[in-house]
Design an enzyme around this catalytic site. Structure first.
Site, PDB file in Angstrom:
ATOM      1  N   SER A 139     -25.310 -67.250 106.550  1.00 54.94           N
ATOM      2  CA  SER A 139     -26.233 -67.985 105.693  1.00 54.94           C
ATOM      3  C   SER A 139     -25.499 -68.851 104.671  1.00 54.94           C
ATOM      4  O   SER A 139     -24.670 -69.662 105.049  1.00 54.94           O
ATOM      5  CB  SER A 139     -27.181 -66.993 105.039  1.00 54.94           C
ATOM      6  N   HIS A 150     -33.275 -63.721 110.500  1.00 46.81           N
ATOM      7  CA  HIS A 150     -32.111 -64.179 109.735  1.00 46.81           C
ATOM      8  C   HIS A 150     -31.308 -62.960 109.275  1.00 46.81           C
ATOM      9  O   HIS A 150     -31.754 -62.222 108.390  1.00 46.81           O
ATOM     10  CB  HIS A 150     -32.671 -64.937 108.516  1.00 46.81           C
TER      11      HIS A 150
HETATM   12  C1  GTR Z   1     -31.938 -69.005 101.380  1.00 46.54           C
HETATM   13  C2  GTR Z   1     -31.431 -70.410 101.401  1.00 46.54           C
HETATM   14  C3  GTR Z   1     -30.664 -70.661 102.651  1.00 46.54           C
HETATM   15  C4  GTR Z   1     -29.692 -69.556 102.957  1.00 46.54           C
HETATM   16  C5  GTR Z   1     -30.181 -68.184 102.565  1.00 46.54           C
HETATM   17  C6  GTR Z   1     -29.126 -67.088 102.448  1.00 46.54           C
HETATM   18  O1  GTR Z   1     -32.736 -68.720 100.314  1.00 46.54           O
HETATM   19  O2  GTR Z   1     -32.537 -71.265 101.308  1.00 46.54           O
HETATM   20  O3  GTR Z   1     -30.029 -71.912 102.581  1.00 46.54           O
HETATM   21  O4  GTR Z   1     -28.475 -69.809 102.386  1.00 46.54           O
HETATM   22  O5  GTR Z   1     -30.803 -68.192 101.343  1.00 46.54           O
HETATM   23  O6  GTR Z   1     -28.000 -67.321 102.019  1.00 46.54           O
HETATM   24  O7  GTR Z   1     -29.476 -65.952 102.775  1.00 46.54           O
END
Ligand code: GTR
Length: 423
Positions: free
Chosen positions: A263, A404
């Site tokens: 991420s 995710h």
């Molecule tokens: C979210 C963000 C993403 C990603 C994610 C993370 O809130 O919008 O770009 O980086 O966090 O790091 O888990």
């Protein structure tokens, strides 16, 4: 000659605060609403000439792109920092995971030329079975070294004092362990090194003074130049300091270092891998906007949203592209291409539309052109592969079912890829 992006930079400096950064900017999840976009040709230089071979790429186009990403997206990495680093082994356990590995915990003590100091804690596991030096995978964690395992002797990362709210359930032992397939990694013959990313730059805009930032000579509290780096750049710098340490570690093979991030840390891993050629394999897990995903598709998270939610991640010059992705003089496939001829692997998850899996794939696909200059093989098809069909070409990719996250399946694919290109 005034370069195209210098003009943009000037404009950014003048209107950084007025530009975009819109928390309410619309988010598109409909493929039919993706704007018609034209990707910049990674092999076409700013002056219009075309790159025909690897030499021209390295001499002209690569430095030109690297500068654009520095000045317009992540900020410029300071060259002369005057920061000194001392490493103190604060714990060692030759029998971690029932004898599978030797665990070391190393305190990084940073001292700036201005006398300011800062500390960060590295957790390193080295497999005991292999004879001689082993390859290593370097990867930050989100909630402290102690969150990555239930092993009782892992010390809480120092940044807990700064970022963990009272009673926070996040910074507890083992809370993130599903993301760290340590035993699998170690059995496969890899060492693994992790550090809390907050130890380098605590991840909230107002916490910048509590990380390593004030040790840098150009640091000014409460302000940044338009092309001055933010958190992603600083974390990437931290990855290189971890590499410095590992390169001197007796059991680590410094010619076989990989960097991996999830991420926001996937964005960081790419940026670190682009700049630091000691990372021979660069792996981006669900990195999305500002990472592997193409910006110009404006699918899922977009520049207006990310710069509004995380104003400290990028340089402020990046804000000018909020709700104006079409004005970007580059796109993220060109960032991935900067890793060539070393190896880049991108992974996406099916239920992670926010990160635009298709945009992540296309970006990896279009980076392939530069690999071809080296006689290497990029991803063969512009069509995103289906679920669980890892593509282990010189550019790698997989698309996993689920959300995710970092799972054991992701690790298995990464290890297979590393076996191919790092062993
Ligand atoms: C979210 C963000 C993403 C990603 C994610 C993370 O809130 O919008 O770009 O980086 O966090 O790091 O888990």
């Amino acid at each position: 000659m005034i370069k195209r992006w210098s003009v943009l930079l000037l404009a950014a400096g003048m209107c950084a605060s007025a530009a975009g950064q819109n928390k309410k900017a619309p988010v598109n999840y409909d493929e039919s609403l993706v704007p018609a976009y034209e990707l910049p040709d990674v092999l076409r230089c700013a002056d219009g000439t075309r790159v025909e071979n690897a030499k021209q790429w390295e001499r002209k186009r690569r430095p030109e792109l690297l500068r654009m990403f520095s000045e317009l997206e992540y900020g410029v990495t300071p060259k002369h920092t005057g920061i000194e680093v001392e490493h103190e082994l604060v714990a060692e356990n030759p029998n971690a995971f029932g004898g599978l590995a030797t665990q070391k915990q190393v305190l990084f003590k940073f001292t700036g030329a201005n006398g300011k100091t800062h500390q960060a804690l590295l957790l390193l596991y080295i497999p005991n079975a292999p004879k001689g030096r082993v390859p290593v995978i370097v990867s930050y964690n989100f909630h402290g070294n102690q969150s990555t395992t239930l092993e009782e002797d892992v010390i809480f990362s120092p940044s807990k004092e700064i970022v963990a709210e009272m009673g926070s359930e996040k910074w507890v032992r083992g809370e993130q362990r599903s993301r760290w397939s340590y035993e699998l990694i170690l059995r496969r013959g890899y060492a693994v090194a992790t550090m809390a990313y907050d130890d380098i730059y605590p991840d909230l805009p107002h916490l910048r003074p509590y990380g390593i930032s004030p040790l840098f000579p150009n640091y000014k509290e409460g302000e940044r130049d338009a092309d001055e780096w933010g958190a992603i750049g600083t974390w990437a710098w931290g990855y290189s300091r971890i590499a410095d340490y590992l390169a001197k570690e007796r059991r680590i093979d410094k010619k076989r270092m990989a960097v991996l991030g999830h991420s926001r840390l996937g964005k960081t891993a790419i940026w670190a891998g682009v700049q630091d050629k000691r990372f021979k394999v660069v792996m981006s897990n669900d990195s999305g906007c500002g990472g592997a995903a193409l910006a110009k598709r404006v699918f899922g998270e977009n520049i207006a949203r990310i710069t509004a939610a995380f104003p400290h991640w990028f340089c402020t010059a990046f804000n000018q592209f909020s709700e104006n992705e079409k004005a970007l003089p580059f796109d993220q496939h060109e960032l991935l291409a900067l890793v060539a001829p070393r190896h880049i692997y991108v992974a996406s998850a099916q239920n992670d539309e926010w990160a635009d899996p298709k945009g992540e794939y296309l970006s990896a696909y279009h980076a392939g052109k530069v690999y071809e200059l080296y006689g290497m093989q990029g991803l063969p098809s512009a069509e995103q592969p289906g679920i669980h069909q890892p593509q282990l070409y010189d550019v790698g990719y997989h698309y996993r079912a689920g959300k995710h996250d970092v799972t054991e399946y992701d690790w298995m694919c990464y290890l297979n890829y590393c076996d191919k290109y790092l062993k």
